[in-house]
Design an enzyme around this catalytic site. Structure first.
Site, PDB file in Angstrom:
ATOM      1  N   ILE A  12      18.738 -44.588 -26.852  1.00 44.80           N
ATOM      2  CA  ILE A  12      17.694 -45.567 -26.197  1.00 44.80           C
ATOM      3  C   ILE A  12      16.325 -45.159 -26.480  1.00 44.80           C
ATOM      4  O   ILE A  12      16.024 -44.133 -26.064  1.00 44.80           O
ATOM      5  CB  ILE A  12      18.032 -45.715 -24.918  1.00 44.80           C
ATOM      6  CG1 ILE A  12      17.382 -46.889 -23.993  1.00 44.80           C
ATOM      7  CG2 ILE A  12      18.053 -44.471 -23.840  1.00 44.80           C
ATOM      8  CD1 ILE A  12      17.884 -47.378 -22.741  1.00 44.80           C
ATOM      9  N   THR A  13      15.556 -46.391 -26.556  1.00 49.04           N
ATOM     10  CA  THR A  13      13.903 -45.969 -26.498  1.00 49.04           C
ATOM     11  C   THR A  13      13.375 -46.981 -25.685  1.00 49.04           C
ATOM     12  O   THR A  13      14.043 -48.126 -25.676  1.00 49.04           O
ATOM     13  CB  THR A  13      13.384 -45.734 -27.890  1.00 49.04           C
ATOM     14  OG1 THR A  13      12.292 -45.150 -27.799  1.00 49.04           O
ATOM     15  CG2 THR A  13      13.344 -46.960 -28.633  1.00 49.04           C
ATOM     16  N   HIS A  28       9.936 -49.362 -25.773  1.00 51.17           N
ATOM     17  CA  HIS A  28       8.712 -50.090 -26.795  1.00 51.17           C
ATOM     18  C   HIS A  28       7.685 -50.714 -25.638  1.00 51.17           C
ATOM     19  O   HIS A  28       8.319 -51.647 -24.839  1.00 51.17           O
ATOM     20  CB  HIS A  28       9.013 -51.148 -27.716  1.00 51.17           C
ATOM     21  CG  HIS A  28      10.007 -50.610 -28.707  1.00 51.17           C
ATOM     22  ND1 HIS A  28       9.654 -49.443 -29.379  1.00 51.17           N
ATOM     23  CD2 HIS A  28      11.221 -50.830 -29.261  1.00 51.17           C
ATOM     24  CE1 HIS A  28      10.641 -49.240 -30.313  1.00 51.17           C
ATOM     25  NE2 HIS A  28      11.623 -50.139 -30.255  1.00 51.17           N
ATOM     26  N   GLY A  37      13.958 -44.572 -35.538  1.00 49.97           N
ATOM     27  CA  GLY A  37      15.456 -44.921 -35.598  1.00 49.97           C
ATOM     28  C   GLY A  37      15.377 -45.830 -36.679  1.00 49.97           C
ATOM     29  O   GLY A  37      14.681 -47.088 -36.640  1.00 49.97           O
ATOM     30  N   GLY A  90      12.187 -48.474 -37.711  1.00 50.13           N
ATOM     31  CA  GLY A  90      11.210 -47.470 -38.134  1.00 50.13           C
ATOM     32  C   GLY A  90      10.949 -46.377 -37.057  1.00 50.13           C
ATOM     33  O   GLY A  90      11.695 -45.698 -36.428  1.00 50.13           O
ATOM     34  N   ALA A 104       8.000 -45.460 -33.502  1.00 45.04           N
ATOM     35  CA  ALA A 104       7.484 -45.898 -32.350  1.00 45.04           C
ATOM     36  C   ALA A 104       6.452 -44.789 -31.908  1.00 45.04           C
ATOM     37  O   ALA A 104       7.170 -43.789 -31.490  1.00 45.04           O
ATOM     38  CB  ALA A 104       8.381 -46.174 -31.085  1.00 45.04           C
ATOM     39  N   CYS A 120      15.823 -41.138 -25.968  1.00 48.59           N
ATOM     40  CA  CYS A 120      16.816 -40.753 -27.099  1.00 48.59           C
ATOM     41  C   CYS A 120      17.933 -39.944 -26.460  1.00 48.59           C
ATOM     42  O   CYS A 120      18.430 -39.238 -27.154  1.00 48.59           O
ATOM     43  CB  CYS A 120      15.738 -39.987 -27.814  1.00 48.59           C
ATOM     44  SG  CYS A 120      14.499 -41.002 -28.592  1.00 48.59           S
TER      45      CYS A 120
END
Length: 233
Positions: free
Chosen positions: A82-83, A85, A147, A158, A160, A176
């Site tokens: 998980i991330t 944005h 990722g 791509g 971040a 992450c």
């Protein structure tokens, strides 16, 4: 690897789902050879994305937290956990044919890291890789997450890169899935606000150099969204 062309488009500020749909359409056309390699740089509104191997428990923000901070959540088809944005973070989506570079996803990940490392170096910030975790790090703090998805050797998703990012919004996740590390941003480490447009220019130049492009065609957001690249707009 001769006469490689890259189309570059700054999508500015764009909803995550809209950009994801666009990526999928462009990817399909890149596979069929209808378009050349494309790099999108952009910012998203507040969004959490969970990759194919994500653990749901790494989303720790409650429904109330998500609503209060207007955070959208998407399960997506990239690798990784998980991330976050959001505004002030530059997201890069290269849709490129690795048949014309190296058919090696590991090498591709390292190349994306190098593009960001070189960009940080230009600001006097000495960043590096972490041998255990993909991404770009300043000490024990992650400044950029990566990722990707590769299908038929054509890339999607791509990186971040935290530039002026509100780092408090990482509090709703375990970034992450890494519990013993923290996140940082270019502006936090340099103790000043950084021009997003300036960073995009540096990222683009480093991407061109690292992936050996001979020519760059710049298209604006309106050209991309209204062109025959996509039948969904």
């Amino acid at each position: 690897m001769k006469n490689k062309n890259l189309t570059y488009c700054d999508l500015d500020f764009i909803d995550y789902k809209e950009a994801w749909d666009l990526q999928q359409e462009i990817h399909s056309k890149r596979v069929s050879g209808e378009v050349e390699d494309i790099l999108f740089l952009l910012e998203h509104p507040n969004t959490y994305t969970l990759g194919k191997t994500a653990h749901k428990e790494n989303l720790i923000g409650s429904e109330e937290y998500l609503k209060k901070n207007e955070i959208s959540v998407y399960d997506i088809d990239r690798g990784g956990d998980i991330t976050y944005h959001g505004p002030g973070q530059i997201v890069g989506y290269p849709i490129i044919d690795l048949n014309n570079w190296f058919k090696d996803t590991h090498k591709y990940l390292r190349a994306l890291e190098e593009v960001i490392i070189q960009t940080c170096n230009e600001y006097g910030l000495s960043c590096e890789r972490n041998p255990k975790h993909t991404g770009v790090w300043f000490g024990e703090r992650k400044i950029a997450a990566i990722g990707i998805k590769v299908s038929r050797w054509i890339t999607m998703h791509g990186f971040a890169f935290n530039v002026n990012t509100d780092l408090k919004l990482f509090n709703g996740i375990i970034p992450c899935g890494i519990q013993d590390k923290s996140v940082t941003s270019l502006s936090k480490e340099l103790k000043m606000e950084i021009s997003i447009l300036e960073v995009k220019e540096k990222l683009l130049n480093n991407f061109i150099a690292h992936f050996n492009y001979d020519k760059v065609i710049v298209k604006d957001k309106e050209e991309i969204l209204k062109s025959n690249f996509s039948t969904i707009y």
